[in-house]
Design a protein around this motif. Sequence first.
Motif, short mmCIF file in Angstrom:
data_model
loop_
_atom_site.label_atom_id
_atom_site.label_comp_id
_atom_site.label_asym_id
_atom_site.label_seq_id
_atom_site.Cartn_x
_atom_site.Cartn_y
_atom_site.Cartn_z
N MET A 85 -6.75 29.42 23.51
CA MET A 85 -5.80 30.21 23.31
C MET A 85 -5.29 31.13 24.54
SD MET A 85 -7.11 32.51 19.67
CE MET A 85 -6.04 33.82 20.16
N PRO A 86 -4.29 30.70 25.13
CA PRO A 86 -3.62 31.32 26.25
C PRO A 86 -3.42 32.83 26.14
CG PRO A 86 -2.56 29.28 25.94
CD PRO A 86 -3.38 29.71 24.50
N PRO A 87 -3.67 33.56 27.12
CA PRO A 87 -3.31 34.95 26.95
C PRO A 87 -2.01 35.31 26.68
CG PRO A 87 -3.55 34.42 29.25
CD PRO A 87 -4.13 33.19 28.62
N ALA A 88 -1.53 36.53 26.14
CA ALA A 88 -0.33 37.04 25.97
C ALA A 88 0.81 36.94 27.09
CB ALA A 88 -0.36 38.44 25.06
N SER A 89 0.20 37.12 28.34
CA SER A 89 0.82 36.87 29.52
C SER A 89 1.32 35.58 29.77
CB SER A 89 0.06 37.55 30.62
OG SER A 89 -1.09 36.97 30.94
N ASP A 90 0.83 34.42 29.27
CA ASP A 90 1.23 33.13 29.56
C ASP A 90 2.61 32.88 28.93
OD1 ASP A 90 1.53 30.17 29.19
OD2 ASP A 90 -0.66 30.33 29.87
N PRO A 91 3.62 32.36 29.97
CA PRO A 91 5.01 32.42 29.55
C PRO A 91 5.12 31.40 28.46
CG PRO A 91 4.50 31.72 31.93
CD PRO A 91 3.21 31.95 31.36
N SER A 92 4.11 30.52 27.98
CA SER A 92 4.37 29.57 26.86
C SER A 92 4.46 30.26 25.69
CB SER A 92 3.36 28.47 26.79
OG SER A 92 2.12 29.15 26.75
N ALA A 93 3.54 31.72 25.65
CA ALA A 93 3.30 32.26 24.40
C ALA A 93 4.89 33.08 23.92
CB ALA A 93 2.31 33.47 24.68
N ALA A 94 5.66 33.10 24.81
CA ALA A 94 7.10 33.58 24.40
C ALA A 94 7.87 32.82 23.43
CB ALA A 94 7.97 34.09 25.54
N THR A 95 7.61 31.48 23.70
CA THR A 95 8.50 30.51 22.91
C THR A 95 7.74 29.54 21.86
OG1 THR A 95 8.45 28.77 24.88
CG2 THR A 95 10.15 30.56 24.82
N VAL A 96 6.59 29.67 21.97
CA VAL A 96 5.66 28.68 21.33
C VAL A 96 4.84 29.37 20.51
CG1 VAL A 96 4.22 26.54 21.12
CG2 VAL A 96 6.28 26.71 22.89
N ASP A 97 4.57 29.08 19.20
CA ASP A 97 3.45 29.62 18.36
C ASP A 97 2.16 28.79 18.48
OD1 ASP A 97 4.66 31.97 17.49
OD2 ASP A 97 5.48 30.80 15.70
N ALA A 98 2.41 27.44 18.43
CA ALA A 98 1.26 26.59 18.40
C ALA A 98 1.80 25.26 18.94
CB ALA A 98 0.39 26.60 17.19
N PHE A 99 0.67 24.42 19.33
CA PHE A 99 0.83 23.01 19.90
C PHE A 99 -0.26 22.28 19.73
CE2 PHE A 99 2.97 19.64 22.01
CZ PHE A 99 1.97 19.10 23.02
N SER A 100 -0.03 20.88 19.11
CA SER A 100 -1.31 19.92 19.19
C SER A 100 -0.85 18.61 19.69
CB SER A 100 -1.56 19.91 17.66
OG SER A 100 -0.57 19.46 16.92
N THR A 101 -1.87 17.79 20.40
CA THR A 101 -1.58 16.79 20.79
C THR A 101 -2.89 15.83 20.64
OG1 THR A 101 -0.95 15.37 22.85
CG2 THR A 101 -2.15 17.46 23.17
N ARG A 102 -2.71 14.57 20.72
CA ARG A 102 -4.06 13.58 20.79
C ARG A 102 -3.72 12.56 22.01
NH1 ARG A 102 -4.20 10.90 14.63
NH2 ARG A 102 -5.62 9.56 15.89
N ALA A 103 -3.05 13.07 23.06
CA ALA A 103 -2.91 12.31 24.39
C ALA A 103 -4.13 11.66 24.98
CB ALA A 103 -2.02 13.02 25.22
N ALA A 104 -4.92 12.79 25.15
CA ALA A 104 -6.29 12.24 25.95
C ALA A 104 -7.61 12.35 24.74
CB ALA A 104 -6.65 13.07 27.34
N ARG A 105 -7.51 13.73 24.10
CA ARG A 105 -8.51 13.98 22.85
C ARG A 105 -7.55 15.09 22.45
NH1 ARG A 105 -13.84 16.11 25.01
NH2 ARG A 105 -13.96 16.50 22.58
N PRO A 106 -7.81 15.16 21.06
CA PRO A 106 -7.42 16.19 20.29
C PRO A 106 -7.25 17.56 20.92
CG PRO A 106 -8.86 14.83 19.02
CD PRO A 106 -9.06 14.49 20.20
N LEU A 107 -6.26 18.06 20.96
CA LEU A 107 -5.95 19.40 21.50
C LEU A 107 -5.19 20.21 20.63
CD1 LEU A 107 -6.46 21.32 23.97
CD2 LEU A 107 -4.47 20.26 25.02
#
Length: 219
Positions: free
Chosen positions: A22-44
Amino acid sequence: MGDGPVTHLVRRMESHGIVVVMPPASDPSAATVDAFSTRAARPLVVLTANRADDVYRHRFTAAHELGHLVLHGDATGDSRQEKEADAFAAEFLTPQDSILPLLPKRMDLARLAELRQVWGVSIHSLVYRCRELGLISDATTSRTYQRLRALDGQPGFIPESVANYSGEQPSLLRQAFELACKEADLSVAALAHELAWTTKRVRELLDVQEQRPVLRLVQ
């Protein structure tokens, strides 16, 4: 897991090897993305602060991303996959066989408010579930959503912050870091250097407080 309410969803995901951040509200990604998931290296799963002021939306978003991991892997999410992830989240959090006998046959917001507390899903989600399972009509659904907008902020209809629910806040990364500090003498500064990040960003993502020196007055 049984067929009852899913408690401590985020911690349960972590216990099965999914890294949740859970990145903090100040993280730039929070302005455009609600959530994200990937299985690239391990489930994230990354859950931004956009929904942190409402634990019920937060839990549904987490279940939605779990649906993507189970159903789609790293496939690019199109509208069909988004609907499938929503359907997964609804069935995962409120299984039809378990929730159907509990839902009111006629719209009863007081009853749905009670179910919200037990099942950890929003009243909006329960209304949609009533419609999805054929208990109410489209017209009743529309009128109910209008009424909910009017009741927003009233007792029983106030969003509840994720900060009040420890089981819905990730802890796996912080625990892994604390273990590495003990076993491998790792530090925030060393990890930040390896990642080419600032120490502030590393602390925020790990939810680790900065250790400040304690000052003592000597007379």
